[in-house]
Design an enzyme around this catalytic site. Structure first.
Site, short mmCIF file in Angstrom:
data_model
loop_
_atom_site.label_atom_id
_atom_site.label_comp_id
_atom_site.label_asym_id
_atom_site.label_seq_id
_atom_site.Cartn_x
_atom_site.Cartn_y
_atom_site.Cartn_z
N HIS A 52 -10.35 -6.21 -2.27
CA HIS A 52 -11.43 -6.03 -1.28
C HIS A 52 -12.58 -5.35 -2.04
CE1 HIS A 52 -8.89 -7.24 2.00
NE2 HIS A 52 -7.99 -6.34 1.67
N ASN A 75 2.16 -5.16 -3.19
CA ASN A 75 0.75 -5.48 -2.91
C ASN A 75 -0.04 -4.21 -2.64
OD1 ASN A 75 -1.20 -7.67 -2.28
ND2 ASN A 75 -1.12 -6.89 -0.17
N GLU A 118 -6.04 -10.76 -1.17
CA GLU A 118 -6.85 -10.51 0.04
C GLU A 118 -8.33 -10.48 -0.31
OE1 GLU A 118 -5.43 -7.15 2.32
OE2 GLU A 118 -3.33 -7.62 1.91
N GLU A 178 0.80 -1.24 0.00
CA GLU A 178 0.00 0.00 0.00
C GLU A 178 0.83 1.28 0.00
OE1 GLU A 178 -2.90 -0.27 3.15
OE2 GLU A 178 -3.83 -2.05 2.29
N ASP A 188 -12.09 -10.48 -0.70
CA ASP A 188 -13.37 -10.58 0.02
C ASP A 188 -14.36 -9.68 -0.71
OD1 ASP A 188 -12.37 -8.11 0.99
OD2 ASP A 188 -12.17 -8.82 3.04
C1 XIL Z 1 -6.15 -6.19 8.41
C2 XIL Z 1 -6.45 -7.36 9.34
O1 XIL Z 1 -7.37 -8.22 8.70
C3 XIL Z 1 -7.00 -6.86 10.66
O2 XIL Z 1 -7.09 -7.93 11.59
C4 XIL Z 1 -6.09 -5.77 11.22
O3 XIL Z 1 -6.71 -5.24 12.38
C5 XIL Z 1 -5.85 -4.67 10.23
O4 XIL Z 1 -5.31 -5.25 9.04
N1 XIL Z 1 -4.94 -4.56 3.74
C6 XIL Z 1 -3.91 -5.37 4.17
C7 XIL Z 1 -4.13 -6.25 5.35
O5 XIL Z 1 -2.88 -5.45 3.51
O6 XIL Z 1 -2.95 -6.42 6.11
C8 XIL Z 1 -5.22 -5.71 6.24
O7 XIL Z 1 -5.47 -6.68 7.28
C9 XIL Z 1 -6.46 -5.41 5.45
C10 XIL Z 1 -6.20 -4.36 4.40
#
Ligand code: XIL
Length: 297
Positions: free
Chosen positions: A205, A169, A232, A127, A234
């Protein structure tokens, strides 16, 4: 095939989940993990605040628990993440400049060395690009150490663990847009100058369907010669099952798309609490989205 991992393996791909060490005593959770998934990403346990809570004092307890669970069940691990502007330990949040740069590089080298030879791919940098139309870097204390911090991190990670794939990422990179194009230009520049980078992670996401150019966006990165990974995944919304199928088919259509990871297992495990964005319900039952993914693999 009758599981996500076995279905993905038919085309040489993996299917992963983000896992929390604190849930490895939950038998419903572990049964689904063992049965369905072939890759594990530690949800928080390999982040900077977890692995170096005090400067120069490293703690691998959570990360090692997850790694051992993966190794003992024949799964691989995506390391996440060596440098990220969030979840920095407090001591690093208070640093800037050349002191911080030295601490960042020491962190990358020390953690990547601890896990040397055991990680399929590292999210070396997470990020680092800004949202919106600029296509530029996100401001952070990491960025303020100098624009070359990302390539310095990739070079340090390569030197520490030559066998791990090294990934960049990010999120909001689901179509061709200013942010994804900024990242695309960085990857193209790294490839042209020999900066070691092997893969780009698309967090994905999502709320409903991905943009119509989701697959084309993956393909343009693949055409630079890097692996692409859905890291990631969802998805919320009423078209959840359809959207999961669309994302899975996009990965399947891109030969350099190595696999997909969902950010958790059951809806009740999700960081997006209330949106029920995963493939299993709170009781561990398969949802329509699960069948949609399995059919697409
Ligand atoms: C999130 C986790 O799922 C949570 O448990 C934590 O509190 C915050 O981070 N992008 C990412 C992940 O790269 O590391 C993040 O994970 C979600 C967004």
């Amino acid at each position: 095939a009758s599981t996500l991992g076995a279905a993905a393996a038919q085309t040489g791909r993996y299917f992963g989940a983000a896992v929390a060490a604190g849930k490895l005593g939950d038998s419903t959770y572990v049964n689904i993990l063992n049965r369905e998934f072939s890759m594990i990403t530690p949800e928080n346990e390999m982040k900077w605040d977890a692995t170096e809570p005090n400067r120069g004092q490293f703690n691998y307890s959570g990360g090692d628990r997850i790694l051992n669970q993966a190794v003992s069940t024949g799964k691989r691990v995506r390391g996440h993440a060596l440098l990220w502007y969030q979840q920095e330990p407090g001591w690093a949040q208070r640093m800037e400049g050349s002191d911080l740069r030295a601490a960042m590089m020491n962190h990358v080298t020390t953690v990547a060395t601890h896990y040397k030879g055991k990680i399929y791919a590292w999210d070396v940098v997470n990020e680092a690009f800004a949202d919106g139309g600029s296509g530029g870097r996100r401001d952070s204390n990491l960025q303020r150490t100098g624009n070359d911090w990302i390539e310095a991190a990739f070079r340090a990670a390569r030197a520490a663990d030559p066998d791990a794939k090294l990934c960049y990422n990010d999120y909001n990179t689901d179509g061709v847009n200013a942010k994804s194009t900024g990242i695309y230009n960085m990857v193209r520049d790294f490839k042209s100058r020999g900066v070691p980078i092997d893969c780009v992670g698309f967090q994905s996401h999502l709320s409903g369907n991905p943009p119509g150019d989701y697959q084309a966006n993956l393909q343009r990165f693949a055409d630079l010669g890097v692996e692409v990974q859905i890291t990631e995944l969802d998805i919320s919304g009423s078209n959840q099952a359809g959207a999961y199928g669309t994302v899975t088919r996009a990965c399947m259509a891109v030969s350099r798309c190595a696999g997909l990871t969902t950010w958790g297992i059951r809806d009740t495990d999700s960081w997006r609490s209330g949106e029920n964005p995963l493939l299993f319900d709170g009781n561990g039952n398969k949802k329509a989205a699960y069948t949609s993914v399995l059919d697409a693999l």
